[in-house]
Design a protein around this motif. Structure first.
Motif, PDB file in Angstrom:
ATOM      1  N   GLU A 146       0.849  -1.192   0.000  1.00  0.00           N
ATOM      2  CA  GLU A 146       0.000   0.000   0.000  1.00  0.00           C
ATOM      3  C   GLU A 146       0.884   1.241   0.000  1.00  0.00           C
ATOM      4  OE1 GLU A 146      -2.313  -0.517   3.570  1.00  0.00           O
ATOM      5  OE2 GLU A 146      -0.798   0.399   4.819  1.00  0.00           O
ATOM      6  N   VAL A 147       0.264   2.382  -0.292  1.00  0.00           N
ATOM      7  CA  VAL A 147       0.963   3.665  -0.272  1.00  0.00           C
ATOM      8  C   VAL A 147       0.136   4.621   0.580  1.00  0.00           C
ATOM      9  CG1 VAL A 147       1.862   5.590  -1.651  1.00  0.00           C
ATOM     10  CG2 VAL A 147       1.891   3.265  -2.589  1.00  0.00           C
ATOM     11  N   MET A 148       0.807   5.320   1.470  1.00  0.00           N
ATOM     12  CA  MET A 148       0.141   6.261   2.375  1.00  0.00           C
ATOM     13  C   MET A 148       0.729   7.662   2.170  1.00  0.00           C
ATOM     14  SD  MET A 148      -1.771   4.188   4.292  1.00  0.00           S
ATOM     15  CE  MET A 148      -2.159   5.045   5.784  1.00  0.00           C
ATOM     16  N   LEU A 149      -0.022   8.661   2.597  1.00  0.00           N
ATOM     17  CA  LEU A 149       0.466  10.033   2.629  1.00  0.00           C
ATOM     18  C   LEU A 149      -0.487  10.860   3.476  1.00  0.00           C
ATOM     19  CD1 LEU A 149      -1.370  12.089   0.574  1.00  0.00           C
ATOM     20  CD2 LEU A 149      -0.417  10.492  -1.057  1.00  0.00           C
ATOM     21  N   GLU A 150      -0.068  12.060   3.815  1.00  0.00           N
ATOM     22  CA  GLU A 150      -0.947  13.015   4.471  1.00  0.00           C
ATOM     23  C   GLU A 150      -0.942  14.306   3.665  1.00  0.00           C
ATOM     24  OE1 GLU A 150       1.789  11.886   6.490  1.00  0.00           O
ATOM     25  OE2 GLU A 150       0.649  10.213   7.302  1.00  0.00           O
ATOM     26  N   THR A 151      -2.079  15.002   3.684  1.00  0.00           N
ATOM     27  CA  THR A 151      -2.162  16.328   3.076  1.00  0.00           C
ATOM     28  C   THR A 151      -3.158  17.164   3.869  1.00  0.00           C
ATOM     29  OG1 THR A 151      -2.356  17.524   0.978  1.00  0.00           O
ATOM     30  CG2 THR A 151      -3.977  15.789   1.385  1.00  0.00           C
ATOM     31  N   GLU A 152      -2.962  18.473   3.822  1.00  0.00           N
ATOM     32  CA  GLU A 152      -3.851  19.365   4.572  1.00  0.00           C
ATOM     33  C   GLU A 152      -5.281  19.228   4.074  1.00  0.00           C
ATOM     34  OE1 GLU A 152      -2.680  23.447   5.190  1.00  0.00           O
ATOM     35  OE2 GLU A 152      -0.569  22.878   5.432  1.00  0.00           O
ATOM     36  N   VAL A 153      -6.235  19.262   4.993  1.00  0.00           N
ATOM     37  CA  VAL A 153      -7.647  19.102   4.630  1.00  0.00           C
ATOM     38  C   VAL A 153      -8.117  20.223   3.707  1.00  0.00           C
ATOM     39  CG1 VAL A 153      -8.217  17.766   6.691  1.00  0.00           C
ATOM     40  CG2 VAL A 153      -8.519  20.243   6.715  1.00  0.00           C
ATOM     41  N   THR A 154      -7.451  21.361   3.750  1.00  0.00           N
ATOM     42  CA  THR A 154      -7.847  22.501   2.917  1.00  0.00           C
ATOM     43  C   THR A 154      -7.173  22.497   1.548  1.00  0.00           C
ATOM     44  OG1 THR A 154      -6.103  23.847   3.909  1.00  0.00           O
ATOM     45  CG2 THR A 154      -8.295  23.969   4.922  1.00  0.00           C
ATOM     46  N   ASN A 155      -6.295  21.561   1.286  1.00  0.00           N
ATOM     47  CA  ASN A 155      -5.563  21.525   0.014  1.00  0.00           C
ATOM     48  C   ASN A 155      -6.370  20.743  -1.027  1.00  0.00           C
ATOM     49  OD1 ASN A 155      -3.735  21.338  -2.097  1.00  0.00           O
ATOM     50  ND2 ASN A 155      -1.978  20.973  -0.754  1.00  0.00           N
ATOM     51  N   ALA A 156      -7.356  21.421  -1.599  1.00  0.00           N
ATOM     52  CA  ALA A 156      -8.277  20.788  -2.543  1.00  0.00           C
ATOM     53  C   ALA A 156      -7.562  20.268  -3.790  1.00  0.00           C
ATOM     54  CB  ALA A 156      -9.377  21.770  -2.945  1.00  0.00           C
ATOM     55  N   VAL A 157      -6.535  20.964  -4.245  1.00  0.00           N
ATOM     56  CA  VAL A 157      -5.807  20.525  -5.442  1.00  0.00           C
ATOM     57  C   VAL A 157      -5.112  19.198  -5.171  1.00  0.00           C
ATOM     58  CG1 VAL A 157      -3.910  21.091  -7.020  1.00  0.00           C
ATOM     59  CG2 VAL A 157      -5.540  22.861  -6.351  1.00  0.00           C
ATOM     60  N   ALA A 158      -4.410  19.097  -4.047  1.00  0.00           N
ATOM     61  CA  ALA A 158      -3.718  17.846  -3.707  1.00  0.00           C
ATOM     62  C   ALA A 158      -4.719  16.721  -3.488  1.00  0.00           C
ATOM     63  CB  ALA A 158      -2.851  18.034  -2.462  1.00  0.00           C
ATOM     64  N   LEU A 159      -5.792  16.994  -2.759  1.00  0.00           N
ATOM     65  CA  LEU A 159      -6.806  15.963  -2.525  1.00  0.00           C
ATOM     66  C   LEU A 159      -7.386  15.473  -3.851  1.00  0.00           C
ATOM     67  CD1 LEU A 159      -8.584  17.497   0.582  1.00  0.00           C
ATOM     68  CD2 LEU A 159      -7.321  15.335   0.522  1.00  0.00           C
ATOM     69  N   GLY A 160      -7.646  16.386  -4.769  1.00  0.00           N
ATOM     70  CA  GLY A 160      -8.166  16.015  -6.079  1.00  0.00           C
ATOM     71  C   GLY A 160      -7.198  15.135  -6.850  1.00  0.00           C
ATOM     72  N   LEU A 161      -5.927  15.500  -6.826  1.00  0.00           N
ATOM     73  CA  LEU A 161      -4.900  14.721  -7.521  1.00  0.00           C
ATOM     74  C   LEU A 161      -4.842  13.307  -6.962  1.00  0.00           C
ATOM     75  CD1 LEU A 161      -1.308  15.780  -8.428  1.00  0.00           C
ATOM     76  CD2 LEU A 161      -1.694  13.684  -7.198  1.00  0.00           C
ATOM     77  N   TYR A 162      -4.718  13.189  -5.652  1.00  0.00           N
ATOM     78  CA  TYR A 162      -4.564  11.863  -5.045  1.00  0.00           C
ATOM     79  C   TYR A 162      -5.829  11.029  -5.192  1.00  0.00           C
ATOM     80  CZ  TYR A 162      -0.250  13.711  -3.094  1.00  0.00           C
ATOM     81  OH  TYR A 162       0.995  14.263  -2.948  1.00  0.00           O
ATOM     82  N   GLU A 163      -6.990  11.625  -5.035  1.00  0.00           N
ATOM     83  CA  GLU A 163      -8.235  10.865  -5.171  1.00  0.00           C
ATOM     84  C   GLU A 163      -8.441  10.425  -6.616  1.00  0.00           C
ATOM     85  OE1 GLU A 163     -10.990  13.456  -3.093  1.00  0.00           O
ATOM     86  OE2 GLU A 163     -10.413  12.586  -1.157  1.00  0.00           O
ATOM     87  N   LYS A 164      -8.015  11.245  -7.572  1.00  0.00           N
ATOM     88  CA  LYS A 164      -8.094  10.863  -8.991  1.00  0.00           C
ATOM     89  C   LYS A 164      -7.246   9.617  -9.255  1.00  0.00           C
ATOM     90  CE  LYS A 164      -5.493  13.089 -11.888  1.00  0.00           C
ATOM     91  NZ  LYS A 164      -4.879  14.145 -12.685  1.00  0.00           N
ATOM     92  N   LEU A 165      -6.165   9.465  -8.496  1.00  0.00           N
ATOM     93  CA  LEU A 165      -5.274   8.317  -8.672  1.00  0.00           C
ATOM     94  C   LEU A 165      -5.698   7.108  -7.847  1.00  0.00           C
ATOM     95  CD1 LEU A 165      -1.840  10.158  -8.753  1.00  0.00           C
ATOM     96  CD2 LEU A 165      -3.143   9.224 -10.683  1.00  0.00           C
ATOM     97  N   GLY A 166      -6.815   7.218  -7.133  1.00  0.00           N
ATOM     98  CA  GLY A 166      -7.350   6.072  -6.414  1.00  0.00           C
ATOM     99  C   GLY A 166      -7.115   6.073  -4.915  1.00  0.00           C
ATOM    100  N   PHE A 167      -6.474   7.096  -4.383  1.00  0.00           N
ATOM    101  CA  PHE A 167      -6.286   7.176  -2.938  1.00  0.00           C
ATOM    102  C   PHE A 167      -7.627   7.433  -2.262  1.00  0.00           C
ATOM    103  CE2 PHE A 167      -1.972   7.921  -4.254  1.00  0.00           C
ATOM    104  CZ  PHE A 167      -1.177   7.493  -3.209  1.00  0.00           C
TER     105      PHE A 167
END
Length: 170
Positions: A128-149
């Motif tokens: 598995e692969v893990m990471l953390e990102t700020e809850v307010t960082n919509a761009v990062a959340l979008g990128l990672y969720e697009k990749l299946g996170f």
């Protein structure tokens, strides 16, 4: 699993900037460029010891995007055997830092770097692969969720600036 692999493989070619040279971290000469990129892009301050911990132990998981010899984006990752939620041993990849120079955003560099990092982690056997990102960082959340996170957990006041984080898992 097959669909996700195809998605990541397609995303590997996602950079829309034709002059990108993809480079693996080699030695201390690249460290100052990595540090400058991350310091300018992320809110969390890191010491030189943190950078060295990652790049010396997992240089093949520290990837750079260069344009005309300048490092314009980087991803810094690691892979370690850890205890899973039920006490089992899990080979876990971890994306610690992703940074893209402002002038080169929206060219797919961040996506391509994350995909390359994930592919390397898969090649060495990560479960598995893990990471953390700020809850307010919509761009990062979008990128990672697009990749299946998927969002795994909300971490309250996780960062030194008091911001909450989401832990994401792939």
């Amino acid at each position: 699993e097959g669909r996700r692999s195809r998605t990541l493989s397609a995303a590997l070619r996602a950079s829309r900037h034709s002059a990108v040279e993809w480079v693996e971290y080699e030695d201390e000469s690249a460290l100052s460029e990595v540090m400058e990129l991350v310091d300018n892009d992320l809110s969390e301050p890191y010491s030189i010891f943190t950078y060295r911990y990652f790049v010396r132990n997992w240089p093949s998981l520290c990837l750079l995007a260069k344009i005309d010899g300048e490092t314009v984006a980087c991803v810094v990752s690691k892979a370690e055997m850890e205890a899973g939620p039920l006490g089992e041993r899990v080979y876990r990849g971890y994306i610690a830092m992703l940074a893209v120079n402002d002038a080169y955003r929206r060219h797919g560099l961040g996506t391509a770097l994350v995909c390359r990092s994930i592919e390397r982690m898969r090649e060495i056997g990560c479960d598995e692969v893990m990471l953390e990102t700020e809850v307010t960082n919509a761009v990062a959340l979008g990128l990672y969720e697009k990749l299946g996170f998927a969002r795994d957990e909300r971490l309250f006041k996780y960062y030194l600036n008091g911001a909450d984080a989401f832990r994401l898992c792939l």
